[in-house]
Design a protein around this motif. Sequence first.
Motif, short mmCIF file in Angstrom:
data_model
loop_
_atom_site.label_atom_id
_atom_site.label_comp_id
_atom_site.label_asym_id
_atom_site.label_seq_id
_atom_site.Cartn_x
_atom_site.Cartn_y
_atom_site.Cartn_z
N THR A 163 92.92 -4.97 -92.47
CA THR A 163 91.79 -5.15 -91.56
C THR A 163 92.27 -5.28 -90.11
N LYS A 164 91.44 -4.79 -89.19
CA LYS A 164 91.77 -4.83 -87.77
C LYS A 164 90.95 -5.88 -87.00
N ILE A 165 89.69 -6.04 -87.38
CA ILE A 165 88.84 -7.05 -86.72
C ILE A 165 88.95 -8.39 -87.43
N PHE A 166 88.89 -8.37 -88.74
CA PHE A 166 89.07 -9.59 -89.52
C PHE A 166 90.52 -10.06 -89.40
N SER A 167 90.71 -11.30 -89.01
CA SER A 167 92.04 -11.88 -88.89
C SER A 167 92.36 -12.72 -90.13
N ILE A 168 93.62 -12.71 -90.55
CA ILE A 168 94.04 -13.52 -91.70
C ILE A 168 94.20 -14.96 -91.23
N VAL A 169 93.19 -15.76 -91.51
CA VAL A 169 93.11 -17.14 -91.03
C VAL A 169 92.47 -17.99 -92.13
N VAL A 170 92.96 -19.22 -92.32
CA VAL A 170 92.42 -20.07 -93.39
C VAL A 170 91.26 -20.94 -92.92
N ASN A 171 90.87 -20.84 -91.66
CA ASN A 171 89.70 -21.57 -91.17
C ASN A 171 88.43 -20.81 -91.57
N ILE A 172 87.29 -21.43 -91.40
CA ILE A 172 86.00 -20.77 -91.56
C ILE A 172 85.10 -21.19 -90.41
N GLY A 173 83.98 -20.49 -90.26
CA GLY A 173 82.97 -20.90 -89.29
C GLY A 173 83.25 -20.52 -87.86
N ASP A 174 84.23 -19.68 -87.64
CA ASP A 174 84.59 -19.26 -86.28
C ASP A 174 83.65 -18.15 -85.82
#
Length: 427
Positions: free
Chosen positions: A363-374
Amino acid sequence: MSNTQFQKETLAIHEGYVRDSQQTMSVPIYQSTAYAFDNSNQAGARFALQELGNIYSRLTNPTNEVLEKRLASLEGGASGVVSASGSAAIFYSIANVAGAGDNIIVADKIYGGSTNLFAHTIKRFGIEARVFCVDDISTLEPLIDSKTKAIFFESLSNPQIAIAPIEEITQIAKKHGIITICDNTVATPILCNPIKWGVDVVVHSLSKYASGQGSTIAGGIIDRDGLNDFIKNNPRYEHFNTPDPSYHGLVYTDVDLPIFNLRIRTALLRDIGATLSPFNAWLVLQGIETLKIRIYEHSHNAYKIAQFLKSHQNVHSVSYPGLVDNPYHTLSKKYFKEGLCSGLVSFEINGDFQKAKEICDQTKIFSIVVNIGDTKSLIVHPASTTHSQLSQTDLNKVGILPNTIRLSVGLENVDDLIDDLHKALDF
């Protein structure tokens, strides 16, 4: 402001703040460690809880107080307390009612970090966590005994996207005189108010949708009106009904204030000190002002993406309660405003553990991050990250498969997001 006079959008912007002599429109950041007293008698009265007021910012802070009042009003609660993180808020809520030799009952579908807290950390404090199946409410009541002090669940679980049968849980809890604690982080108080359905205490990771920009760590605890009467003379909560030697023999149930959060503030914040910085409280306040607008847009984007995923040939299944064929769709209509289901979407691909990780990498827009709600869209592979501590057997129990991917859908253009996922899924 009275929380009976205004709607949530108004409360989110104005509740809890009375302009000081400088007449600032934005809530000031009161960056102070401690506070001066008018005289020694006043200082003594505040330490003895004979007078309310600021003492030290580990306990209270004017910026934090605005956030606490705002959260309580949005949740329809009696009072609020903020903490250094959502994990701290959950720990405080449990430590406030349970001690060595006690047990709590926990839903099986909850955040992985909470699973670790209950299965491992509090076990070392002598508190047992018993697990019930949130999809089979008949598994709850047999776990209750005289040492059960709380029932914990999430209104909308992360990452399984399961909705708890809130009213049924609270009915069982009240039958046995047990406090219920609901994590409402994902749904937010805009979409769901668990207190309305009988929940006693609501907790939040304010780092998520409440703040909204991935810029801060914060937690919150809200207790309901009438909880004092529930606790008074309740044999499960003897420590609220007997003298506290650390406060001159204070009996909490004799105090005419919301005592669940009072004890968190006067005992747990005092002694453990996982206190929220006023600067972080200010950041959360900025987010709450726009929470309704954002959570609606998160929900609409997530619904469109869930529909896209459901039709994709390389997707095996999609978890989003807004879809009419989802097993939680009926509960979403009951508990969530307008049936909106926040911004989390989980799906299983027609592939294995490694393929799921590769899709996240593409993915290019979706970032690999463990947070939510950003505001920004995020993607993660739970089995190798947030839930990697669990065995495969335990992963299966909580609904996390090797090919599960979780999305936190942001506020970008939804067509761009769908195109991004389409290209990543083209294998």
